[in-house]
Design a protein around this motif. Structure first.
Motif, short mmCIF file in Angstrom:
data_model
loop_
_atom_site.label_atom_id
_atom_site.label_comp_id
_atom_site.label_asym_id
_atom_site.label_seq_id
_atom_site.Cartn_x
_atom_site.Cartn_y
_atom_site.Cartn_z
N PHE A 53 1.23 -0.98 0.12
CA PHE A 53 0.27 0.00 -0.16
C PHE A 53 0.57 1.64 0.32
O PHE A 53 0.90 2.06 -1.25
N THR A 56 2.80 1.29 -3.04
CA THR A 56 2.73 2.03 -4.29
C THR A 56 1.66 3.71 -3.78
O THR A 56 1.65 4.41 -5.27
N PRO A 91 -3.03 -2.21 -10.43
CA PRO A 91 -3.63 -3.70 -9.57
C PRO A 91 -4.27 -4.90 -10.99
O PRO A 91 -4.84 -5.27 -10.47
N TYR A 120 -5.46 -0.84 -3.03
CA TYR A 120 -4.11 -0.19 -3.81
C TYR A 120 -4.48 0.79 -4.90
O TYR A 120 -3.76 1.73 -5.28
#
Lengths: 149, 258
Positions: A53, A56, A91, A120
């Motif tokens: 997380f 990203t 993703p 994400y």
């Protein structure tokens, strides 16, 4: 000592971003910064390891900054740099895996995967909007500091 | 400025939307252009499938509606339209020249050998994505490159030459790609899956999914929801294609071994 895996991942992400940019009809002057931005964004994800997380979000933040720096200089819209650069961190594969798990009857894995995908995706939105916000705030803060001194 | 020139603003917006520009950019461009042409008030409502624009000009209200049936990404076109609208609003190009350029942009002529170049780029893209997915076996990387090129060529062939709709094209491409991957020798199950994924990456709606969440976060709820629906439909079709392939593979194997 430079991590070889990091270099391979950076190269792979940059190549993917370059090719996707080409498929999206981007001109050459955008392909290079787009590929670099994609490489940097994925390198952030790779370096953050299990914290996908935050990796990203950091990658999207970096991408947003690069796009904001490069786009006005090349006189192109921001999207033109963001779209190719974002490809390595979206993703898509996670969404596919989650969907396949649900279709094959593993609902727990499917739902968990889908929650991860949403997380994400929110991280990307957060990173890009964060870059936008910082890019507006920093010049104002600098101007304010100059006026005070 | 003549009132019929207002159509230039909505055509610019339509082309921007068709070529993958963000909703906010489309709304802003239409608004700037219409105001430059003398509109006192401009209200735009843009979604991925259509636009409604209401303008107040010389104390008369005009409402324009455009339906958007096809959308794709063409960043060069977005850049050119952005530049054209800016120059038009600065008075650097006349309405006639803008109309002519918009007409050319609405009917793009594909360059010679474009499909081959696209397939090659797709193959290399697939190689890049396979590398970041953790695929390291040289033979598997070569297969992933082939997969990428095949999937793009199949998509172009199905949508341009046979002219079937894009949803069915995605389903068929996904089925073909997964079946093709079964034929590759010298791969274990993990690498076979990664090779397949390298090609499928090009069909997966990652960008649409991300854009939908950004739209939702920005308050464009209708656009966000419709893009989310589009992304989920694509995901379903890709997964369905893979499942079809997994279902027909044992039968296909039996037929081939006979």
């Amino acid at each position: 000592m430079i991590d070889l895996q990091l270099l391979i991942n950076f190269g792979g992400a940059a190549l993917g971003a370059w090719c996707y940019g080409y498929l999206f009809g981007a001109p050459l002057k955008i392909l290079i910064p787009g590929a670099l931005a994609g490489g940097v964004a994925f390198a952030c994800v790779y370096l953050c390891g299990e914290a996908i997380f935050w990796g990203t979000a950091l990658g999207a933040l970096g991408l947003g900054f690069i796009a904001r720096l490069v786009a006005p200089r090349l006189r192109v819209p921001l999207t033109a740099v963001i779209v190719p650069g974002i490809i390595p961190i979206v993703p898509g594969v996670s969404a596919y895996n989650a969907f396949m798990a649900a279709v094959q009857g593993d609902y727990i894995l499917g739902i968990t995967g889908m929650i991860n995908v949403v997380t994400y995706t929110m991280a990307i939105a957060m990173g890009l909007n964060g870059a936008d916000l910082l890019y507006r705030v920093i010049p104002r803060w600098q101007r304010g500091r100059k006026q005070r001194t | 400025m003549k009132e019929h020139h207002l159509h230039l603003a909505i055509t610019t917006g339509e082309l921007l939307l068709r070529n993958g520009a963000e909703i906010s950019r489309v709304e802003q461009t239409i608004s700037y252009m219409a105001r430059y042409m003398g509109a006192m008030r401009v209200d735009c409502f843009v979604t991925p499938t259509g636009m409604i624009i209401s303008l107040v000009m010389a104390e008369e209200t005009h409402t324009l509606v455009r339906r958007i049936t096809s959308r794709s990404y063409n960043l060069a076109a977005v850049m050119e339209l952005n530049d054209l609208s800016r120059r038009f609003c600065n008075g650097e190009i006349p309405a006639v020249a803008l109309a002519e350029r918009l007409d050319n942009l609405s009917r793009p002529i594909p360059a010679k050998g474009q499909n081959l170049k696209m397939s090659l780029a797709s193959g290399l893209g697939s190689l890049g994505f396979s590398l970041i997915s953790g695929l390291r076996l040289p033979l598997a990387l070569a297969y992933a490159t082939i997969n990428g090129a095949v999937v793009r060529y199949t998509l172009d062939y199905l949508t341009d030459r046979i002219a079937i709709n894009s949803s069915l094209a995605v389903l068929l491409s996904s089925t073909l790609l997964t079946t093709l991957t079964f034929f590759y020798p010298g791969l274990d199950a993990t690498n076979r899956n990664l090779v397949n994924m390298g090609g499928l990456f090009l069909l997966l709606p990652g960008v649409t999914l991300t854009t939908s969440f950004r739209d939702l976060a920005n308050g464009d709820l209708l656009t966000g929801v419709s893009r989310l629906a589009e992304a989920l439909l694509s995901l379903t079709l890709v997964a369905a294609g893979v499942i079809v392939s997994f279902t027909i593979w044992p039968w296909l194997q039996e037929v081939l071994l006979r």
